[in-house]
Design a protein around this motif. Structure first.
Motif, mmCIF file in Angstrom:
data_model
loop_
_atom_site.group_PDB
_atom_site.id
_atom_site.type_symbol
_atom_site.label_atom_id
_atom_site.label_comp_id
_atom_site.label_asym_id
_atom_site.label_seq_id
_atom_site.Cartn_x
_atom_site.Cartn_y
_atom_site.Cartn_z
ATOM 1 N N ASN A 1 0.819 -1.213 0.000
ATOM 2 C CA ASN A 1 0.000 0.000 0.000
ATOM 3 C C ASN A 1 0.853 1.263 0.000
ATOM 4 N N LEU A 2 1.998 1.218 0.677
ATOM 5 C CA LEU A 2 2.875 2.382 0.758
ATOM 6 C C LEU A 2 3.970 2.377 -0.311
ATOM 7 N N ALA A 3 3.947 1.401 -1.213
ATOM 8 C CA ALA A 3 4.937 1.265 -2.293
ATOM 9 C C ALA A 3 6.355 1.194 -1.743
ATOM 10 N N LEU A 4 6.525 0.505 -0.620
ATOM 11 C CA LEU A 4 7.849 0.258 -0.036
ATOM 12 C C LEU A 4 8.381 -1.017 -0.691
ATOM 13 N N THR A 5 8.777 -0.883 -1.924
ATOM 14 C CA THR A 5 9.007 -1.982 -2.848
ATOM 15 C C THR A 5 10.012 -3.011 -2.356
ATOM 16 N N LYS A 6 11.167 -2.563 -1.924
ATOM 17 C CA LYS A 6 12.216 -3.512 -1.519
ATOM 18 C C LYS A 6 11.735 -4.383 -0.347
ATOM 19 N N LEU A 7 11.157 -3.767 0.665
ATOM 20 C CA LEU A 7 10.653 -4.526 1.805
ATOM 21 C C LEU A 7 9.429 -5.347 1.419
ATOM 22 N N TYR A 8 8.608 -4.834 0.527
ATOM 23 C CA TYR A 8 7.462 -5.601 0.047
ATOM 24 C C TYR A 8 7.920 -6.918 -0.570
ATOM 25 N N LEU A 9 8.932 -6.865 -1.427
ATOM 26 C CA LEU A 9 9.384 -8.066 -2.130
ATOM 27 C C LEU A 9 9.931 -9.119 -1.173
ATOM 28 N N ALA B 1 16.987 -6.852 7.115
ATOM 29 C CA ALA B 1 17.850 -5.836 6.494
ATOM 30 C C ALA B 1 17.007 -4.806 5.742
ATOM 31 N N ASP B 2 16.012 -5.285 5.011
ATOM 32 C CA ASP B 2 15.153 -4.370 4.257
ATOM 33 C C ASP B 2 14.312 -3.512 5.204
ATOM 34 N N TYR B 3 13.840 -4.114 6.296
ATOM 35 C CA TYR B 3 13.083 -3.359 7.290
ATOM 36 C C TYR B 3 13.969 -2.284 7.924
ATOM 37 N N ALA B 4 15.192 -2.637 8.280
ATOM 38 C CA ALA B 4 16.105 -1.674 8.890
ATOM 39 C C ALA B 4 16.375 -0.509 7.946
ATOM 40 N N ASP B 5 16.606 -0.802 6.671
ATOM 41 C CA ASP B 5 16.828 0.261 5.685
ATOM 42 C C ASP B 5 15.610 1.168 5.574
#
Length: 121
Positions: free
Chosen positions: A68-76, A107-111
């Motif tokens: 929903n927030l287009a947080l693409t890297k963490l979404y994937l 790692a993606d969440y931290a970023d």
């Protein structure tokens, strides 16, 4: 840091979320709420306790929020985690590297959290 710069820093798609929410003010509002979402911590504790049903719910929720927030890297990465944890996929989970998947989500969440934490209010 502007919200667009935050999105760029964490591998997210600012244009997509702006198209969805229609105003930068709303993007800032909801991106700020992301930091308070408990899904990541619930995923972590559920995996530690081997509660895969609860871990699936947490990963699926995290995936949805990111989409929903287009947080693409963490979404994937959260999508991969959710699919391995999905009920009925026990055989796939047995052969999966849950620790490796969770390291990537972490790692993606931290970023993402670090970038959004630097957002100008």
């Amino acid at each position: 840091m502007t919200i667009k710069e935050c999105y760029d820093a964490c591998g997210a798609n600012y244009e997509e979320v702006l198209g969805r929410l229609r105003s930068e003010r709303l993007v800032i509002k909801f991106a700020g709420k992301f930091l308070a979402d408990p899904s990541f911590n619930l995923l972590k504790t559920s995996l530690e306790g081997k509660d895969y049903e609860e871990a699936f719910r947490a990963a699926h929720t995290l995936k949805g929020v990111c989409q929903n927030l287009a947080l693409t890297k963490l979404y994937l990465s959260s999508e991969k985690m959710a699919e391995v944890l999905r009920p009925g996929h026990e055989a796939e989970r047995e052969g999966a590297d849950l620790d490796g998947l969770f390291r990537q989500v972490s790692a993606d969440y931290a970023d993402t959290a670090a970038a959004l934490g630097r957002m100008d209010a």
